[in-house]
Write a protein that holds these residues in place. Structure first.
Motif, PDB file in Angstrom:
ATOM      1  N   VAL A 217       4.896   2.144  -5.820  1.00 28.85           N
ATOM      2  CA  VAL A 217       5.841   3.083  -6.445  1.00 28.85           C
ATOM      3  C   VAL A 217       7.264   2.813  -5.969  1.00 28.85           C
ATOM      4  O   VAL A 217       8.223   2.906  -6.741  1.00 28.85           O
ATOM      5  CB  VAL A 217       5.431   4.538  -6.127  1.00 28.85           C
ATOM      6  N   THR A 218       7.400   2.461  -4.679  1.00 26.16           N
ATOM      7  CA  THR A 218       8.734   2.292  -4.098  1.00 26.16           C
ATOM      8  C   THR A 218       9.227   0.852  -4.134  1.00 26.16           C
ATOM      9  O   THR A 218      10.256   0.537  -3.537  1.00 26.16           O
ATOM     10  CB  THR A 218       8.728   2.783  -2.640  1.00 26.16           C
ATOM     11  N   ALA A 219       8.512  -0.057  -4.781  1.00 29.43           N
ATOM     12  CA  ALA A 219       8.902  -1.467  -4.837  1.00 29.43           C
ATOM     13  C   ALA A 219      10.302  -1.617  -5.442  1.00 29.43           C
ATOM     14  O   ALA A 219      10.713  -0.794  -6.255  1.00 29.43           O
ATOM     15  CB  ALA A 219       7.881  -2.243  -5.676  1.00 29.43           C
ATOM     16  N   PRO A 220      11.031  -2.688  -5.051  1.00 33.45           N
ATOM     17  CA  PRO A 220      10.607  -3.736  -4.129  1.00 33.45           C
ATOM     18  C   PRO A 220      10.705  -3.290  -2.682  1.00 33.45           C
ATOM     19  O   PRO A 220      11.507  -2.431  -2.340  1.00 33.45           O
ATOM     20  CB  PRO A 220      11.574  -4.880  -4.424  1.00 33.45           C
ATOM     21  N   GLY A 221       9.905  -3.901  -1.838  1.00 34.11           N
ATOM     22  CA  GLY A 221       9.873  -3.560  -0.429  1.00 34.11           C
ATOM     23  C   GLY A 221       8.670  -4.212   0.203  1.00 34.11           C
ATOM     24  O   GLY A 221       7.980  -5.027  -0.417  1.00 34.11           O
TER      25      GLY A 221
ATOM     26  N   VAL B 240       5.463 -11.533 -10.780  1.00 35.16           N
ATOM     27  CA  VAL B 240       4.528 -10.422 -10.608  1.00 35.16           C
ATOM     28  C   VAL B 240       5.251  -9.202 -10.060  1.00 35.16           C
ATOM     29  O   VAL B 240       6.385  -9.283  -9.578  1.00 35.16           O
ATOM     30  CB  VAL B 240       3.374 -10.809  -9.655  1.00 35.16           C
ATOM     31  N   ASP B 241       4.567  -8.058 -10.123  1.00 34.98           N
ATOM     32  CA  ASP B 241       5.114  -6.803  -9.592  1.00 34.98           C
ATOM     33  C   ASP B 241       4.696  -6.562  -8.152  1.00 34.98           C
ATOM     34  O   ASP B 241       5.332  -5.781  -7.442  1.00 34.98           O
ATOM     35  CB  ASP B 241       4.626  -5.620 -10.447  1.00 34.98           C
ATOM     36  N   ALA B 242       3.583  -7.190  -7.728  1.00 39.48           N
ATOM     37  CA  ALA B 242       3.069  -6.970  -6.378  1.00 39.48           C
ATOM     38  C   ALA B 242       2.480  -8.260  -5.832  1.00 39.48           C
ATOM     39  O   ALA B 242       1.845  -9.032  -6.559  1.00 39.48           O
ATOM     40  CB  ALA B 242       1.997  -5.875  -6.387  1.00 39.48           C
TER      41      ALA B 242
ATOM     42  N   PRO C 206      11.477 -10.411  -6.034  1.00 36.11           N
ATOM     43  CA  PRO C 206      11.432  -8.955  -5.813  1.00 36.11           C
ATOM     44  C   PRO C 206      10.097  -8.382  -6.303  1.00 36.11           C
ATOM     45  O   PRO C 206       9.707  -8.573  -7.455  1.00 36.11           O
ATOM     46  CB  PRO C 206      12.600  -8.429  -6.658  1.00 36.11           C
ATOM     47  N   ALA C 207       9.416  -7.705  -5.406  1.00 41.03           N
ATOM     48  CA  ALA C 207       8.104  -7.133  -5.726  1.00 41.03           C
ATOM     49  C   ALA C 207       7.711  -6.222  -4.574  1.00 41.03           C
ATOM     50  O   ALA C 207       8.405  -6.125  -3.563  1.00 41.03           O
ATOM     51  CB  ALA C 207       7.064  -8.244  -5.914  1.00 41.03           C
TER      52      ALA C 207
END
Length: 662
Positions: free
Chosen positions: A49-53, A238-240, A407-408
Motif C-alpha cells: 500500500v505504501t510503495a515504493p519503499g 513490476v509493482d513489488a 520503484p516498487a
C-alpha cells in the motif's frame, strides 16, 4: 520493529486468508494458522500500500514466510517479481507453493519461471556439438557423447521449456553442459538461425507477459546490473519485488557488480574459434595461429599459478609486479586474436560473435588491471583453471542505486537477517536506510520442549590447537554413537572435515553410514542421508543452509567452530582495512555479525517442523569463554540447555516419547 504478539487487525484480507477459517486452511490439508505468519502477511500488505519503499522481515523457521508474502501479493493483484536464493527453491516456489496459494485464493494470474540462459538448451550449439561428435575428426570421447547428444536432440524437439535441469540427461558438472547452452559471450542473438525457436527467447517472452515472475538472485542481479545477456529486455516492470533468502544477496552482488576474466573463458574462445574457422574461413590460417598463441599464453598463466590454492590477494601473489609481463602478453594475444577475427567476421554470424567475444574479454582484462580504491583484485585457483576477479569493497551502493531505478515495494526476507533484535548490519549490506521498516518474527516451534543445546564443560582446547578436531570428536562421541537417528557434523573448514572423516571412519560403529562432502555430488549425499535414517553427514559451507530434512533422520547437528570467515580471504581483508581506515571496528561491524548470522543458518537445519526433536551441539569454547559468545547465544532460539551429551540424549529420548504419546 513490531512485536509478533501485537493484535492483528481482523480487517486485513491477508490475515483473514491465513486464519483458522480462511481460504488457505480450507484448501491446504494440514495447514496450521500461525500468528507470526499473519503478522508478516500484514506487514507485506502494508508495504504494498505504501510503495515504493522497503521492508526487512526476519521470519524464523516455522513462520511460513512463503505463504506470508504470496497471499498479500496475489490478493493485491499487483504485478510481482519473486527472487529466491537457489534454483532448487525457485522450482519449489513455482511448481508447488505458488499453485497451491493460487488455487486456495481462486486467482490464477499469468505466472512465469525464468532462469539464467545457462539453464536452457541452445538449439544452435547443440547442433554444433552433434556435428563435432559425429564428424570424421571427432575423437573417441566425442563419439561416446553421441547417445547423450541424441537424447538432448529428442528433448529439444519435445520440451516446452528447454530447461536442462528438468531433462534428467546431463549432470550439472558435465563437460557437455556448457557446450550445449549459451552464454552472454557466445549467443548469436538475432543472427542465430534458431532464434525463433530459442528457449531463452521464449522464456523471456513469457516473463514479459506474466503477472508473477519467479527468478533467482543471480538473474535478478544480472538485470539490476543492466547486463544485457545478448538481446531483449530481461525482466518486466513490476509493482513489488520479493527477495527471499535475502541474506545471500550482498555476497552474490559482489560478483555481479565486479569484473572477472578466467582461463576457461579464454580456452572456450579458442575452441569455438577453431571450429568456426574450419567451417567458414579454412584458408585464413592467421586466425589459427593467433588463437594458438592465446591458448599458450593462458596455459602459461595457469602454470605460473600452480603454487596458489583457493582465493588469494593479487598483491600477495604478484609482488613487485612479477606477473605483469605475462598479463601484458595476454593483452597483446587477445588483441591480435580480435584483429584476426575482425577480418573474418563478415563471413559468418558465428565469426562476428567471436570477434565481439574477444573484444569483451579484452575489455574485461583491461578493466581488471585498472586499480581502484573501491575494489579489491584477487585470484581464484581451481585444479584446471584460474579466474582473476576485481570485486567492489561494498555492494551496498550499487544495490541501492539499482533498487532506486526500479520503484516498487521491496520486501527482503530470510530466517537470518537480525543480530539479536538489530537489523543494522543487514540494512547496511543491502544498501537500505538505517530506519528501514523491519519485522522480526520468532518461530512458533516450542524450542524448550523440542530441542536441546549442549556445549562442553570443561571447555575444549582453543580451536587453533592442532588437537582440536580430535577433541571435538572425543567429546561428541556419545552423540555420534548413541543417537538412534542421523545427524549433521558441520565444519568451518575442509581441512577439519577431512581430518574428522579419517577419524570417524575408524571409530563409528558398524552399520552407521558415514557420508562426506566432496566424495559424492551434494544431491546424492542428501538422498542417501534421507534414505538411511541413521547416517552421519560431514559437511562444510554448502550444508549450513538450504537443507530441509525432517524427523529422526536429522536429529543431531554438531558444529565444530563458530563460523567466522577465514581471515585470509582477500575480499574480507580489504573490507576490514577499509573499515579500519574509517576508524571503525571490522570485527564488531562485519566479522562478528556475519558469524552470528551464519551460526543461525547452521542451527536452523535442526528443527524444521512442530513434530521435530533434536540436539544442537556447539563445540567451540569461545561460546562461553569470550564476551562476544553471548551475542551468538542471544541470537539462537530458547533451547533447553545442558553441558553433558548424555543429558542431551536423555532429553531427546523424552521428547520423542512425549511426541509418541500425543
Amino acid at each position: 520493529m513490531s512485536d509478533a504478539s501485537d493484535p492483528i487487525p481482523a480487517v486485513s484480507p491477508a490475515v483473514r486468508a491465513l486464519s483458522p477459517e480462511g481460504a488457505i486452511a480450507e484448501a491446504v490439508e494440514g495447514f496450521r494458522p500461525r500468528a507470526p505468519q499473519q503478522q508478516m502477511a500484514l506487514a507485506v500488505e502494508d508495504a504494498l500500500v505504501t510503495a515504493p519503499g522497503a521492508l526487512l522481515v526476519e521470519a524464523a523457521t516455522g513462520v511460513g514466510k512463503t505463504f506470508a508474502y504470496l497471499v498479500p501479493i496475489l490478493q493485491s493483484r499487483r504485478r510481482a517479481l519473486i527472487s529466491t536464493g537457489t534454483k532448487t527453491l525457485q522450482d519449489q516456489l513455482f511448481e508447488r507453493d505458488l499453485p497451491v496459494v493460487c488455487e486456495a485464493l481462486g486467482y490464477h494470474p499469468r505466472a512465469a519461471l525464468l532462469k539464467g540462459r545457462a539453464n536452457y538448451l541452445c538449439h544452435y550449439r547443440l547442433e554444433l556439438a552433434a556435428a563435432e561428435a559425429g564428424g570424421a575428426r571427432g575423437g573417441s570421447v566425442q563419439r561416446e557423447r553421441l547417445p547423450v547428444i541424441e537424447a538432448l536432440q529428442r528433448f529439444a524437439r519435445t520440451s516446452g521449456t528447454g530447461d536442462l535441469g528438468q531433462a534428467g540427461i546431463l549432470a550439472e558438472d558435465s563437460p557437455l553442459w556448457p557446450q550445449v547452452t549459451s552464454t552472454v559471450d557466445n549467443c548469436l542473438a538475432g543472427e542465430c538461425p534458431s532464434y525463433n525457436d530459442c528457449f531463452v527467447v521464449q522464456a523471456r517472452k513469457r516473463a514479459q507477459e506474466a503477472d508473477v515472475v519467479v527468478v533467482n538472485h543471480h538473474l535478478l542481479l544480472a538485470d539490476m546490473a543492466l547486463k544485457e545477456e545478448g538481446f531483449g529486455e530481461l525482466l518486466p516492470e513490476v509493482d513489488a519485488v520479493i527477495v527471499d533468502e535475502a541474506h545471500q544477496l550482498p555476497d552474490i552482488a559482489g560478483s555481479f557488480f565486479g569484473v572477472a576474466v578466467g582461463t576457461r573463458a579464454l580456452k572456450e574462445l579458442a575452441r569455438d574459434t577453431r571450429r568456426e574457422q574450419e567451417q567458414h574461413a579454412p584458408e585464413m590460417l592467421d586466425i589459427r595461429q593467433r588463437i594458438a598463441e592465446l591458448e599458450a599464453c593462458a596455459g602459461d598463466l595457469l602454470d605460473a599459478s600452480q603454487a596458489w590454492e583457493g582465493r588469494s590477494s593479487w598483491d600477495e601473489i604478484n609482488p613487485e609486479g612479477a606477473l605483469d609481463p605475462l598479463l601484458d602478453r595476454l593483452d597483446a594475444c587477445l588483441g591480435f586474436a580480435h584483429d584476426a577475427l575482425a577480418a573474418a567476421a563478415p563471413r559468418a554470424p558465428g565469426l562476428e560473435q567471436l570477434r565481439a567475444r574477444s573484444a569483451q574479454l579484452l575489455e574485461r582484462l583491461r578493466e581488471w588491471r585498472e586499480d581502484s580504491p573501491d575494489t579489491v583484485a584477487w585470484a581464484e585457483r581451481f585444479s584446471q583453471s584460474l579466474i582473476l576477479h576485481r570485486t567492489p569493497l561494498d555492494a551496498a551502493r550499487p544495490l541501492a542505486q539499482r533498487r532506486a531505478a526500479r520503484p516498487a515495494a521491496w520486501v527482503f526476507t530470510s530466517a537470518t537477517l537480525a543480530v539479536g533484535d538489530d537489523f543494522g548490519h543487514a540494512a547496511r549490506r543491502l544498501g537500505l536506510p538505517a530506519d528501514v521498516a523491519s519485522e522480526r518474527l520468532d518461530s512458533p516451534f516450542d524450542f524448550p520442549r523440542q530441542a536441546c543445546l549442549v556445549h562442553p564443560h570443561p571447555p575444549l582446547p582453543n580451536p587453533n590447537d592442532p588437537r582440536y578436531t580430535r577433541a571435538c570428536i572425543a567429546w561428541a562421541r556419545p552423540l555420534l554413537r548413541d543417537n538412534p537417528g542421523g545427524g549433521f557434523f558441520l565444519f568451518t573448514s575442509h581441512r577439519a572435515l577431512r581430518e574428522a572423516a579419517a577419524i570417524l571412519r575408524a571409530e563409528l560403529p558398524p552399520g552407521r553410514e558415514l557420508l562426506v562432502q566432496g566424495e559424492q555430488p551434494r544431491g546424492d549425499l542428501l538422498a542417501r542421508f534421507r534414505e538411511s535414517g541413521s547416517a552421519w553427514l560431514l559437511g562444510a559451507h554448502s550444508f549450513w543452509e538450504g537443507v530441509d530434512i525432517r524427523g529422526e533422520a536429522l536429529s543431531v547437528v554438531i558444529i565444530d567452530r563458530l563460523p567466522f570467515a577465514s581471515p585470509s580471504d582477500p575480499v574480507l581483508q580489504a573490507r576490514a582495512a577499509a573499515l579500519e581506515a574509517e576508524g571503525r571496528s571490522p570485527f564488531m561491524e562485519f566479522t562478528l555479525p556475519q558469524a552470528v548470522l551464519a551460526l543461525k543458518q547452521g542451527a536452523g537445519r535442526l528443527i524444521r517442523d512442530a513434530n521435530d526433536a533434536g540436539i544442537l551441539a556447539l563445540c567451540d569454547p569461545r561460546l562461553t569463554g569470550k564476551p562476544y559468545g553471548r551475542r551468538f547465544l542471544a541470537s539462537l532460539p530458547a533451547f533447553h540447555r545442558t553441558r553433558e551429551p548424555a543429558a542431551a540424549l536423555r532429553f531427546l529420548a523424552q521428547a520423542r516419547e512425549r511426541d509418541a504419546c500425543v
